[in-house]
Design a protein around this motif. Structure first.
Motif, PDB file in Angstrom:
ATOM      1  N   PHE A 277      40.275  47.594  17.061  1.00 58.70           N
ATOM      2  CA  PHE A 277      40.337  46.295  17.733  1.00 58.70           C
ATOM      3  C   PHE A 277      40.950  46.382  19.127  1.00 58.70           C
ATOM      4  N   THR A 278      41.791  47.362  19.363  1.00 54.41           N
ATOM      5  CA  THR A 278      42.378  47.493  20.698  1.00 54.41           C
ATOM      6  C   THR A 278      41.355  47.956  21.736  1.00 54.41           C
ATOM      7  N   LYS A 279      40.349  48.707  21.306  1.00 56.99           N
ATOM      8  CA  LYS A 279      39.332  49.169  22.254  1.00 56.99           C
ATOM      9  C   LYS A 279      38.522  48.009  22.842  1.00 56.99           C
ATOM     10  N   PRO A 280      37.936  47.117  22.024  1.00 51.74           N
ATOM     11  CA  PRO A 280      37.249  45.970  22.630  1.00 51.74           C
ATOM     12  C   PRO A 280      38.199  45.022  23.350  1.00 51.74           C
ATOM     13  N   PHE A 281      39.452  44.950  22.903  1.00 55.89           N
ATOM     14  CA  PHE A 281      40.434  44.119  23.613  1.00 55.89           C
ATOM     15  C   PHE A 281      40.638  44.640  25.032  1.00 55.89           C
ATOM     16  N   ALA A 282      40.713  45.959  25.172  1.00 57.79           N
ATOM     17  CA  ALA A 282      40.842  46.557  26.505  1.00 57.79           C
ATOM     18  C   ALA A 282      39.596  46.285  27.350  1.00 57.79           C
ATOM     19  N   LEU A 283      38.416  46.310  26.718  1.00 59.69           N
ATOM     20  CA  LEU A 283      37.181  45.967  27.435  1.00 59.69           C
ATOM     21  C   LEU A 283      37.254  44.553  27.990  1.00 59.69           C
ATOM     22  N   MET A 284      37.685  43.631  27.151  1.00 57.55           N
ATOM     23  CA  MET A 284      37.766  42.217  27.542  1.00 57.55           C
ATOM     24  C   MET A 284      38.721  42.027  28.713  1.00 57.55           C
ATOM     25  N   ILE A 285      39.928  42.584  28.610  1.00 57.22           N
ATOM     26  CA  ILE A 285      40.945  42.377  29.632  1.00 57.22           C
ATOM     27  C   ILE A 285      40.568  43.072  30.933  1.00 57.22           C
ATOM     28  N   ARG A 286      40.004  44.281  30.846  1.00 55.75           N
ATOM     29  CA  ARG A 286      39.673  45.040  32.056  1.00 55.75           C
ATOM     30  C   ARG A 286      38.674  44.288  32.927  1.00 55.75           C
ATOM     31  N   LEU A 287      37.593  43.814  32.333  1.00 55.04           N
ATOM     32  CA  LEU A 287      36.571  43.105  33.102  1.00 55.04           C
ATOM     33  C   LEU A 287      37.113  41.787  33.641  1.00 55.04           C
ATOM     34  N   PHE A 288      37.792  41.030  32.790  1.00 60.55           N
ATOM     35  CA  PHE A 288      38.346  39.732  33.206  1.00 60.55           C
ATOM     36  C   PHE A 288      39.368  39.897  34.327  1.00 60.55           C
ATOM     37  N   ALA A 289      40.299  40.830  34.167  1.00 62.59           N
ATOM     38  CA  ALA A 289      41.385  40.977  35.133  1.00 62.59           C
ATOM     39  C   ALA A 289      40.881  41.479  36.485  1.00 62.59           C
ATOM     40  N   ASN A 290      39.958  42.422  36.477  1.00 57.74           N
ATOM     41  CA  ASN A 290      39.458  42.968  37.740  1.00 57.74           C
ATOM     42  C   ASN A 290      38.706  41.928  38.552  1.00 57.74           C
ATOM     43  N   MET A 291      37.851  41.151  37.899  1.00 61.25           N
ATOM     44  CA  MET A 291      37.069  40.158  38.637  1.00 61.25           C
ATOM     45  C   MET A 291      37.942  38.982  39.073  1.00 61.25           C
ATOM     46  N   THR A 292      38.872  38.575  38.237  1.00 61.39           N
ATOM     47  CA  THR A 292      39.752  37.468  38.604  1.00 61.39           C
ATOM     48  C   THR A 292      40.684  37.870  39.742  1.00 61.39           C
ATOM     49  N   ALA A 293      41.210  39.092  39.682  1.00 65.78           N
ATOM     50  CA  ALA A 293      42.129  39.555  40.720  1.00 65.78           C
ATOM     51  C   ALA A 293      41.455  39.589  42.085  1.00 65.78           C
ATOM     52  N   GLY A 294      40.203  40.015  42.147  1.00 68.41           N
ATOM     53  CA  GLY A 294      39.491  40.058  43.419  1.00 68.41           C
ATOM     54  C   GLY A 294      39.351  38.684  44.043  1.00 68.41           C
ATOM     55  N   HIS A 295      39.028  37.683  43.223  1.00 68.94           N
ATOM     56  CA  HIS A 295      38.892  36.320  43.743  1.00 68.94           C
ATOM     57  C   HIS A 295      40.239  35.752  44.180  1.00 68.94           C
ATOM     58  N   ILE A 296      41.282  36.048  43.416  1.00 69.76           N
ATOM     59  CA  ILE A 296      42.610  35.534  43.775  1.00 69.76           C
ATOM     60  C   ILE A 296      43.079  36.133  45.100  1.00 69.76           C
ATOM     61  N   ILE A 297      42.827  37.426  45.302  1.00 69.18           N
ATOM     62  CA  ILE A 297      43.234  38.070  46.555  1.00 69.18           C
ATOM     63  C   ILE A 297      42.495  37.458  47.740  1.00 69.18           C
ATOM     64  N   ALA A 298      41.181  37.249  47.595  1.00 68.80           N
ATOM     65  CA  ALA A 298      40.404  36.660  48.692  1.00 68.80           C
ATOM     66  C   ALA A 298      40.882  35.249  49.015  1.00 68.80           C
ATOM     67  N   LEU A 299      41.139  34.443  47.987  1.00 66.28           N
ATOM     68  CA  LEU A 299      41.634  33.081  48.203  1.00 66.28           C
ATOM     69  C   LEU A 299      43.034  33.091  48.808  1.00 66.28           C
ATOM     70  N   SER A 300      43.853  34.041  48.406  1.00 59.97           N
ATOM     71  CA  SER A 300      45.214  34.131  48.949  1.00 59.97           C
ATOM     72  C   SER A 300      45.186  34.491  50.430  1.00 59.97           C
ATOM     73  N   LEU A 301      44.259  35.371  50.812  1.00 62.53           N
ATOM     74  CA  LEU A 301      44.153  35.740  52.223  1.00 62.53           C
ATOM     75  C   LEU A 301      43.738  34.550  53.079  1.00 62.53           C
ATOM     76  N   ILE A 302      42.772  33.771  52.592  1.00 65.52           N
ATOM     77  CA  ILE A 302      42.362  32.571  53.323  1.00 65.52           C
ATOM     78  C   ILE A 302      43.498  31.558  53.366  1.00 65.52           C
ATOM     79  N   SER A 303      44.257  31.473  52.295  1.00 64.71           N
ATOM     80  CA  SER A 303      45.344  30.486  52.213  1.00 64.71           C
ATOM     81  C   SER A 303      46.478  30.794  53.173  1.00 64.71           C
ATOM     82  N   MET A 304      46.537  32.014  53.689  1.00 63.82           N
ATOM     83  CA  MET A 304      47.581  32.341  54.662  1.00 63.82           C
ATOM     84  C   MET A 304      47.510  31.439  55.882  1.00 63.82           C
ATOM     85  N   ILE A 305      46.316  30.988  56.233  1.00 63.94           N
ATOM     86  CA  ILE A 305      46.144  30.100  57.388  1.00 63.94           C
ATOM     87  C   ILE A 305      46.906  28.804  57.161  1.00 63.94           C
TER      88      ILE A 305
END
Length: 355
Positions: A277-305
């Motif tokens: 069960f930990t293997k698919p759990f890692a699959l779930m978190i890896r994909l979710f975290a990587n894609m969410t982090a990219g969007h948060i970083i881009a929004l944070s950079l724009i928010s600096m203005i």
């Protein structure tokens, strides 16, 4: 030719700058800028697609609200909430009242429509929500697009199976890559063919879903892969395939690991069972975290203005945001590859024969 290039560069700069300037002007007239609300609004799911604002009024495309309530099925459009997301607008249907608070639908209570406890948690009860949200609509759109694309490719192969042209010629190397570099090395030549439909589906759905979320100024482009429910369901499908594909050697390795002393088995067996069960759990978190982090970083950079309240910060923010978005194009295909590769690896461990 040089003049055309300069015009193109200026146009590209304005494409990124004008929405920022308009947001600054609009933000000065309203409440202070809140970066948390901005990020939550953009990466979270929604019951409608926000299109644009005009003269202080928000225009959006409503989506169907589908609720299973105490009185049965209730349906209506999200536009009946009039863009309210704070639980102040009450919608009455079939003798029941509903409010929307932070994109969740609750039963409205008598007197005060929405009740909050001391910690700010909603105390209202909720109906079962089967609504077509932004992410669900995007997933439907991606599915239809992929069906149309591969139906066209199939027709192309029927007409010319030896030398595919056009879209078929573009997709063939990708399909062969998934087969030769992912499926066969990890599952084996004997069993890989039965799992190819799943691996190809997962690869193209994730890749297309990631790319949809990177389309600038396209209101119907929701990133389904930054929704943990979506990534969790994909990981769950991989888990089911792994469990039901497991042969006797796979289960023997779980309940009786070879070469392990008998007195260690009470420790090893729970660990091996947990690893299923930990293997698919890692699959779930890896994909979710990587894609969410990219969007948060881009929004944070724009928010600096808006954080520094200076338009002079915009060139730096925009340059780094464009860089992040370009990097996200690589991450989009990389995450599709990693998820497909690990899925094939887990399935391969279940079907491998004893050496």
């Amino acid at each position: 030719m040089a003049l055309k290039k300069y015009i193109a560069y200026i146009a590209l700069f304005l494409v990124f700058l004008l929405p920022t300037i308009s947001f600054c002007a609009d933000n000065q007239e309203k409440e202070p800028f809140n970066i948390n609300e901005l990020i939550d609004e953009h990466i979270g799911d929604s019951h409608d697609f926000h299109l644009f604002d005009y003269k202080g009024h928000a225009y959006s495309m409503p989506l169907p609200i589908i609720l299973y309530t105490n009185n049965g099925l209730v349906t209506f459009l999200s536009s009946e909430f009039h863009h309210d997301n704070k639980g102040t607008v009450v919608v009455e249907k079939d003798g029941q009242q509903f409010v929307r608070y932070k994109e969740d639908i609750y039963y409205a209570t008598a007197g005060t429509p929405l009740s909050l406890d001391e910690k700010g948690k909603v105390t209202n009860s909720r109906p079962l929500n089967f609504s077509i949200t932004k992410n669900v609509f995007s997933l439907f759109l991606i599915s239809v697009l992929l069906v149309l694309i591969f139906t066209s490719v199939a027709r192309s192969y029927k007409k010319n199976p030896k030398a595919p042209k056009g879209l078929a010629g573009v997709l063939e190397p990708i399909v062969l890559f998934v087969r030769d570099e992912i499926a066969i090395p990890n599952i084996g030549e004997k069993y890989y063919n039965r799992y190819m439909p799943y691996l190809l589906t997962v690869f193209f759905v994730i890749w297309t879903g990631n790319l949809f979320g990177l389309i600038p100024f396209f209101p119907f482009a929701g990133t389904v892969t930054n929704n943990i429910v979506f990534t969790g369901m994909l990981a769950f499908f991989t888990l089911l395939l792994t469990i039901f594909s497991g042969n006797k050697h796979y289960w023997k390795h779980i309940f009786a690991p070879p070469g392990v002393p008998v007195w260690i088995l009470p420790i090893m067996i729970p660990i091996e069972l947990l690893s299923i069960f930990t293997k698919p759990f890692a699959l779930m978190i890896r994909l979710f975290a990587n894609m969410t982090a990219g969007h948060i970083i881009a929004l944070s950079l724009i928010s600096m203005i808006f954080i520094f309240n200076s338009v002079w910060v915009s060139p730096v923010s925009i340059i780094f945001t464009v860089f992040m978005q370009t990097l996200e194009l690589l991450v989009a295909v990389l995450q599709a590859y990693v998820f497909t590769l690990l899925s094939a690896l887990f399935i391969g461990q279940a079907v491998v024969e004893e050496h």
